[in-house]
Design a protein around this motif. Sequence first.
Motif, PDB file in Angstrom:
ATOM      1  N   ILE A  28       0.491  -1.143   0.436  1.00 32.82           N
ATOM      2  CA  ILE A  28       0.284  -0.284  -0.165  1.00 32.82           C
ATOM      3  C   ILE A  28       0.235   1.614  -0.069  1.00 32.82           C
ATOM      4  CG2 ILE A  28      -1.661   1.714   1.184  1.00 32.82           C
ATOM      5  CD1 ILE A  28      -3.014  -1.500   2.467  1.00 32.82           C
ATOM      6  N   MET A  29       2.299   0.923   0.837  1.00 32.73           N
ATOM      7  CA  MET A  29       3.142   2.497   0.497  1.00 32.73           C
ATOM      8  C   MET A  29       3.386   2.872  -0.598  1.00 32.73           C
ATOM      9  SD  MET A  29       4.504   1.426   4.639  1.00 32.73           S
ATOM     10  CE  MET A  29       5.110   2.905   4.383  1.00 32.73           C
ATOM     11  N   VAL A  30       3.971   2.088  -1.310  1.00 32.81           N
ATOM     12  CA  VAL A  30       4.561   2.011  -2.334  1.00 32.81           C
ATOM     13  C   VAL A  30       3.512   2.760  -3.280  1.00 32.81           C
ATOM     14  CG1 VAL A  30       6.516   0.960  -2.018  1.00 32.81           C
ATOM     15  CG2 VAL A  30       4.889  -0.696  -2.926  1.00 32.81           C
ATOM     16  N   GLY A  31       2.420   2.316  -3.331  1.00 34.81           N
ATOM     17  CA  GLY A  31       1.064   1.571  -4.206  1.00 34.81           C
ATOM     18  C   GLY A  31       0.596   0.787  -5.336  1.00 34.81           C
ATOM     19  N   ASN A  32       1.354  -0.437  -5.103  1.00 33.80           N
ATOM     20  CA  ASN A  32       0.613  -0.963  -5.939  1.00 33.80           C
ATOM     21  C   ASN A  32      -0.210  -1.399  -5.810  1.00 33.80           C
ATOM     22  OD1 ASN A  32       1.836  -3.944  -7.086  1.00 33.80           O
ATOM     23  ND2 ASN A  32       1.016  -4.990  -5.786  1.00 33.80           N
TER      24      ASN A  32
END
Length: 288
Positions: A28-32
């Motif tokens: 979630i943090m890296v936008g996956n």
Amino acid sequence: MTTLPASLPAAPEPLSSPVFDSHCHLDIMVGNRQASSGDPVAQAAQAASATVRGILDDARAVGVTRLVTIGYDLASSRWGADVAAEQEGVYAGVAIHPNEAHEATPEVLAEIEALAGRPEVRAVGETGLDYYRDWASKDDQHASFRAHIEIAKRTGKALVIHDRDAHDDVLKVLAAEGAPAKVVFHSFSGDAEMAKKCADAGYFMSFSGPVTYKNAGYLREAAEIAPAELMLVETDAPYLPPVPHRGKPNAPYLVPLTLRCLAEVKKVHPDRLCEAISVNGVTVFGEW
């Protein structure tokens, strides 16, 4: 440390003894997983354009040397296992979240079990019960939870539990099914009585940002009586940031704020608590 975007909290004072983040969501943090319009915290985290390497570098700069990225559906579980295989100091948990329990078909659960057998996957979770939201029926949640308990026992991996407004039923299911050897209550949300029940059963309690909140005295009371040998610390990043950063995205580099709060509650030096939690991490997740 890399320069953090202005939208993210400032880095805290580094710890002088290493510790790890027992529960975060790197994908979630890296936008996956693209954040929806109803998830402003994740949107803000993704706007910072973080990378897995950058998140690790920022965490290590303050003494958070390892982390466990946790799955909540099949896609995030696959992604987390693959990243853990590639990145030193990253391990994974795989599971179907109770809010998505309707997706826990036999075919999906078989793939979760296959993922759980991989060496870089150290936990089955997050699984459990969530009575706060009604996204999945209680019957589906209970069936999924029981299935994950069995997967954890068959694979020998730790069971990471999501327990929201469901303390009594979670404990009942564990007792009825027979708990795995290693059980972690993620983002522990119970009071002192619940902490005592978990301690008596030998369950680990992982404390997150809310323990620092002014209105969460019950969590600090729980942390006070939780045995140090059954405590972990986590972020649940990008969610649940500690004080003074409520409302901003969380990240593993903010673990020191929660750790120092816990040390104050326990009346021990932060280094001592870091050492205890690091030992617990090996007990729960295996040798790093």
